[in-house]
Structure formats: structure tokens, C-alpha cells
Motif scaffolding. Structure first.
Motif, PDB file in Angstrom:
ATOM      1  N   ALA A 125      15.888  -3.047  -5.102  1.00  0.00           N
ATOM      2  CA  ALA A 125      15.413  -2.029  -4.373  1.00  0.00           C
ATOM      3  C   ALA A 125      14.239  -1.032  -4.504  1.00  0.00           C
ATOM      4  CB  ALA A 125      16.677  -1.923  -3.509  1.00  0.00           C
ATOM      5  N   THR A 126      13.714  -0.240  -4.127  1.00  0.00           N
ATOM      6  CA  THR A 126      13.324   0.221  -3.897  1.00  0.00           C
ATOM      7  C   THR A 126      13.178   1.147  -3.248  1.00  0.00           C
ATOM      8  OG1 THR A 126      10.729  -0.664  -3.363  1.00  0.00           O
ATOM      9  CG2 THR A 126      11.902  -0.845  -5.899  1.00  0.00           C
ATOM     10  N   PRO A 127      12.555   2.529  -2.964  1.00  0.00           N
ATOM     11  CA  PRO A 127      11.838   3.097  -1.686  1.00  0.00           C
ATOM     12  C   PRO A 127      10.829   3.255  -1.185  1.00  0.00           C
ATOM     13  CG  PRO A 127      12.471   4.912  -4.072  1.00  0.00           C
ATOM     14  CD  PRO A 127      12.301   2.572  -4.428  1.00  0.00           C
ATOM     15  N   TRP A 128      10.541   3.110   0.220  1.00  0.00           N
ATOM     16  CA  TRP A 128       9.029   3.162   0.827  1.00  0.00           C
ATOM     17  C   TRP A 128       8.261   3.650   0.024  1.00  0.00           C
ATOM     18  CZ3 TRP A 128       8.674   0.055   4.356  1.00  0.00           C
ATOM     19  CH2 TRP A 128       9.443   0.172   5.296  1.00  0.00           C
ATOM     20  N   ILE A 129       7.414   2.408  -0.571  1.00  0.00           N
ATOM     21  CA  ILE A 129       6.433   3.258  -0.820  1.00  0.00           C
ATOM     22  C   ILE A 129       4.573   3.134  -0.259  1.00  0.00           C
ATOM     23  CG2 ILE A 129       4.285   2.718  -3.052  1.00  0.00           C
ATOM     24  CD1 ILE A 129       6.462   2.006  -4.203  1.00  0.00           C
ATOM     25  N   VAL A 130       3.937   4.428   0.226  1.00  0.00           N
ATOM     26  CA  VAL A 130       2.761   4.335   1.298  1.00  0.00           C
ATOM     27  C   VAL A 130       1.480   5.032   0.821  1.00  0.00           C
ATOM     28  CG1 VAL A 130       2.402   6.358   3.874  1.00  0.00           C
ATOM     29  CG2 VAL A 130       4.764   6.180   2.822  1.00  0.00           C
ATOM     30  N   VAL A 131       0.615   3.793   0.804  1.00  0.00           N
ATOM     31  CA  VAL A 131      -0.504   3.828   0.619  1.00  0.00           C
ATOM     32  C   VAL A 131      -1.560   4.181   1.416  1.00  0.00           C
ATOM     33  CG1 VAL A 131      -1.860   2.380  -0.827  1.00  0.00           C
ATOM     34  CG2 VAL A 131      -0.017   2.201  -1.448  1.00  0.00           C
ATOM     35  N   ARG A 132      -2.159   5.526   1.277  1.00  0.00           N
ATOM     36  CA  ARG A 132      -3.585   5.561   2.329  1.00  0.00           C
ATOM     37  C   ARG A 132      -4.615   6.103   1.344  1.00  0.00           C
ATOM     38  NH1 ARG A 132      -5.049   7.585   6.962  1.00  0.00           N
ATOM     39  NH2 ARG A 132      -6.111   9.920   6.864  1.00  0.00           N
TER      40      ARG A 132
END
Length: 572
Positions: free
Chosen positions: A181-188
Motif C-alpha cells: 500500500a502506498t499513497p497517491w503519487i501525482v506525476v505532472r
């Protein structure tokens, strides 16, 4: 509902039709038959467009009543979630709204445009709020070709959304992978943020350096690699029918989610790292599956439009009509200046002793001056308007040229012929001219009558009375001090002030008057002395016979040859 749909269909069309008719009848120099034909075509086109708009809006409006919509007045991003949405993502309801965004369940990707069309039928301004979110669960996909086909459908739907709204909506890719389980990773772009729940966001490098994340790093790295080599690669392809799509952001996370043994993600992970995802799945709460960390990034790019696609088209039509009107006005004024300038050049090129061609050139100047004077009295034609009209300056130049003409004495073979005097009974009585001192009526440089000028006007205008067939000519004159064009404008305004006083005081119809401003072109004394300049600053009022002037009620107007000439000139 029918009435609302009809108004939405008719109102923009009426605005565009009014602008086109204004352009056709106000600025197009064409025959009445051609203008009538263009008007008929405009009406037919308006009816067809209105019927098409009404037929398109009415069924969609009826079908839209039982659809899924954001709350009334919602102004945040509206995410249309398509792709893999068959699990418990929308277990409680097909719509989830937060303070920062609203998720709507679309279902299969091919329904994305139809779903957005229903939303925009109800609220066109929502076009700027729409965001396409493609949810991908690689652990459940068994065929890479089918996954790429669904991504190709996404490209087609995004292109259709662009045609529907006029904008390319932001596209967000959301992926969930089986693993720790990991947090959300946001790639922009080149920025990657890790967004733990209820904690400040971290950069990916900071998150990697934490000791407790050592076992999670291989799963996240391979998940990013798979997204780049399969998903992003497919979206970057382009052809004539499926333009490439650049995602606004990619959000992903891992956890103990459902996985099939021969899924794309387990095979990819084992092939590249010999790792296997967790064999047991966990039933996460519904909120775990929503990528809320991406909502703050979308807020500046997903807002209600101030005008929809229809409004933009109306603005474009109005802008086209305005530019066309300005262009036609420039063309007509340029043609007028060219025609008058050509007549003036012809007049100046002919020597004074060539009386026959000089008289023909004089007739052309007089016709031009008559047309311009008539426009000053009756109003400038619309096609010469929009602030581009230069007729006053041209009229002044024409009057100055006409005043230089010296008629030839009648003679035969060099001998002077003395005309026989006419009987005194047939001689016309000279027209009386009332000459008023401008400085007694106006302040220096002003065109408003002084408060004490009423008595002077009453005493001086006793013999000037309106009667049928006579025109009251009010002419303003100045000395040669200052700019000639400003002097001509000042003399015109002073003459108009006297005309307005006579019209309002004596209840005389405006058709009885002709107002002229000669400026400094017609002096009665020398401008070299103060006394001479004082005599030249004047307003002259006279009665001049002219057909159809000052018609009384119930009288039939008489025709005049000059009227035909002027009318023909105005139609050119």
C-alpha cells in the motif's frame, strides 16, 4: 421545455441575422434586387439553422432529465470517469462531490462524448469544467492489445469532446497496481509528488529516502515504467482520425487489490523484477480509490465558461460583420475621395481660357458639391459612416474651386455682344440678405449663442419668414485666423446654432433650412486689418428659391431637375 429549447435555438440566430441585414442594406453598394436576394438567402439560412438547433436540443433536453449531474451551481472540476469502473469505485452512488471537484461515473470509454453532450445540453457553461479521467487497472487486463484499443478509443473521444466544446479538456490517467500500500503519487510534467492522507505532500525523491519505503520502491518504479511504455506510448501516437493526447497528469498508487494471475501487471512485474504482487486482496473503503490529490491542480484549468460554443460563434459573426462594414466604409470613402479628387484635378489642369472644357469641369464640381451639401442637410449615408466620412473637407475644397471661376463674356469673332436689357417688369428683385456679426452672437471660438443675443436676432430677422418654395439659407463665415479646417467647422456649427434658434422660436419646419459653413473661403473684406477681419466674421441669412423647399402640410411637392441629378449621384 419546448419554449425554452425554442428560445435557445432562435435567439442567437436572430442576433446574427440582424447583423447580416445591417451589413447588406447599410454598407453593400449593390442594386435593390441583389440586396433582396441576399436578404432572402439570409432568412432561409436562419430558418434552417434554427430548425437544426431546435431538433438537436429538444430530444437531448428531454433525455437529460433523468441523467447524472453535478449539484446545481457547482463551479469546480467535473471529472468524467471512464475506463475500468466496474469495481466498487462508485459503490454508493454514481456521483461523488467534494469541495474541490465532482466525480461522475461514465462507464465505457466510448460513451464519454454522449455523456458530456447531455451535460452541456443542460448547462453549456460546464464545457470549461469538464475533465476526462481514464481509470486503468492493469492487474485485471490480460491482453495488451485490448488495453491499447481502449486507449485509442479514449483519443477518439477526446477529439470529439474538443469538437463539441471548442476546447481540449484536461485528461487525467489514474492507475491502481497490486502491491504494498502506498499513497497517491501525482506525476505532472517533470514533477512527481507523493500525497499521504492528511499530511503534507512530499517529492518523490524525499519519499524514496525514507527507510520504511524501501520495499515499495520496486513496485512504484515498475508501475511508472509500465505506464510510460504502454499507456503513454499509445496516447502519443497520432493519425488523421485519432490525434495524440497529452495527459494533464498521471496519478497512481499500489495496494492489495484484486489481481488475475495472467494479468498484464503481474506478468510485467515478474518479467522485469521476478517479484509477484500480493496474493490476497483487501476491501478498501470507497474513498481510497478516488484520486483527490489531483483536484487542486485541476482547479485553475477547469472553470465555468463565460460563453459556450454558440456564444463564441455569435461573437465571431458579429466581429465579421463589423470588420466587413469598416472595410466597405473605407472602400466607399476612398471611392468618393478619388472621384472628387479626379474632378478637381481635371478642373485645375484645364487653362482658364479654355472655356468650353472648363465649363464641363465646372458642372462636375457643382454636381459633387450638390451631393455633399444634400448629405450635410439630410444625413450622411450609412455606407460612408463609422467615423470615416471626409465629405465636409471635400465640400470646402469644391466650393473654393468653384469660387475661382470667372465666366466668359459673350462675343462673336472678338466683338463684344451687348445683350438687350430685359424689361424692368420682368427683373427679379434682389434677395435680401441679413448679415449678423458673429462676435455679437458668439464668444470667441465658441458656437453657443450668448445669453444677450436673442434681442439682436429678433430685430434682425423680421423680414426673414418661411414660405413655400423658398429655402432659408443660413451661412457661417470666419476670418483667416487659425486653421482653415477648424474655421470651416466653427462656421458650420455657428450657422447650425442660428438655424436651431429660428426653428425652435418661430416653429419653422427643419425642411425650410439649409445650413452652410464656408469658413474663410468667402471674405467680404480684406483680412489684413482688424476691421476687415471683423466684417468677415459673420452669419448671413437669406431666402433662396428652391423646388420642394419648405412644403406646407397638404401641398404636393414639385419636382426639380436638380433633385434627379442629386439622386443619381447618391445612387452611384
Amino acid at each position: 421545455m419546448r419554449r425554452s429549447a425554442l428560445l435557445r435555438a432562435v435567439f442567437p440566430v436572430l442576433i446574427c441575422l440582424a447583423a447580416l441585414l445591417w451589413l447588406i442594406w447599410g454598407f453593400l453598394a449593390a442594386s435593390a434586387l441583389l440586396k433582396g436576394g441576399l436578404t432572402l438567402l439570409a432568412f432561409i439560412g436562419s430558418v434552417l439553422i434554427t430548425r437544426r438547433r431546435y431538433r438537436r436540443q429538444r430530444p437531448a433536453k428531454t433525455q437529460a432529465e433523468n441523467g447524472i449531474y453535478p449539484p446545481e451551481g457547482f463551479t469546480g472540476p467535473v471529472l468524467l470517469v471512464c475506463g475500468d469502473v466496474t469495481d466498487n469505485l462508485f459503490a454508493e452512488a454514481a456521483c461523488r462531490t467534494t469541495a474541490q471537484g465532482c466525480y461522475l461515473q461514465v462507464g465505457p470509454t466510448e460513451k464519454l462524448t454522449a455523456f458530456a453532450d447531455r451535460l452541456l445540453t443542460r448547462e453549456p457553461r460546464m464545457a470549461g469544467q469538464l475533465v476526462a479521467m481514464f481509470r486503468c487497472l492493469p492487474a485485471l487486463h490480460q491482453d495488451e492489445g485490448l488495453l491499447r484499443a481502449s486507449l485509442k478509443v479514449l483519443r477518439q473521444q477526446v477529439n470529439q469532446l474538443k469538437n463539441l466544446t471548442g476546447y481540449t479538456p484536461p485528461v487525467v490517467l489514474a492507475g491502481e497496481f497490486s502491491g504494498p500500500a502506498t499513497p497517491w503519487i501525482v506525476v505532472r510534467g517533470k514533477t512527481s509528488l507523493v500525497c499521504p492522507a492528511d499530511e503534507p505532500a512530499l517529492t518523490l525523491d524525499e519519499w524514496r529516502r525514507m527507510p520504511e519505503n524501501v520495499t515499495r520502491l520496486p513496485y512504484i518504479s515498475h508501475a511508472m515504467s509500465m505506464v510510460q511504455q504502454i499507456v503513454m506510448d499509445e496516447l502519443a501516437k497520432s493519425d488523421r482520425f485519432c490525434p495524440q493526447v497529452t495527459p494533464f497528469a498521471v496519478v497512481l498508487r499500489s495496494g492489495a487489490i484484486n489481481t488475475v494471475a495472467d494479468g498484464l501487471w503481474p506478468q510485467w512485474l515478474f518479467r522485469h523484477s521476478s517479484l509477484l504482487p500480493a496474493s490476497q486482496s483487501v476491501s478498501y473503503p470507497e474513498l481510497w480509490h478516488f484520486a483527490d490529490p489531483v483536484l487542486p491542480l485541476l482547479a485553475p484549468y477547469a472553470m465555468p465558461l463565460q460563453g459556450g460554443k454558440t456564444e463564441r460563434r455569435v461573437v465571431m459573426v458579429l466581429l465579421f460583420c463589423a470588420l466587413a462594414a469598416i472595410s466597405l466604409s473605407v472602400m466607399h470613402n476612398k471611392s468618393l475621395i478619388g472621384r472628387v479628387s479626379l474632378d478637381l484635378q481635371r478642373w485645375l489642369a484645364i487653362p482658364m481660357n479654355h472655356y468650353a472644357p472648363k465649363e464641363r469641369a465646372l458642372q462636375a464640381l457643382q454636381q459633387d458639391a450638390l451631393v455633399l451639401e444634400r448629405w450635410q442637410r439630410q444625413g450622411i449615408p450609412q455606407r460612408y459612416g463609422l467615423g470615416l466620412y471626409t465629405g465636409e473637407h471635400l465640400w470646402l475644397r469644391l466650393q473654393q474651386a468653384i469660387d475661382t471661376w470667372v465666366p466668359k463674356s459673350p462675343s462673336t469673332d472678338g466683338y463684344l455682344i451687348i445683350p438687350e436689357p430685359k424689361p424692368k417688369a420682368k427683373e427679379k428683385k434682389a434677395v435680401k440678405i441679413v448679415r449678423l456679426d458673429s462676435m455679437s452672437l458668439f464668444d470667441s471660438g465658441k458656437s453657443e449663442l450668448k445669453s444677450g443675443s436673442t434681442k439682436l436676432l429678433v430685430n434682425s430677422l423680421v423680414d426673414i419668414k418661411a414660405k413655400p418654395g423658398w429655402l432659408i439659407v443660413v451661412a457661417g463665415h470666419t476670418d483667416n485666423t487659425g486653421n482653415p479646417l477648424l474655421n470651416q467647422t466653427l462656421s458650420q456649427k455657428r450657422a447650425e446654432s442660428v438655424r436651431n434658434w429660428m426653428r425652435d422660436t418661430g416653429d419653422v419646419p427643419e425642411s425650410c433650412f439649409a445650413v452652410q459653413g464656408y469658413g474663410e473661403s468667402r471674405p467680404v473684406a480684406t483680412n489684413d486689418t482688424p476691421d476687415g477681419r471683423a466684417l468677415n466674421r459673420r452669419v448671413e441669412i437669406s431666402l433662396v428659391p428652391q423646388a420642394n423647399a419648405c412644403q406646407l402640410p397638404g401641398k404636393t411637392p414639385t419636382s426639380s431637375p436638380d433633385d434627379d441629378v442629386v439622386q443619381n449621384e447618391m445612387e452611384k
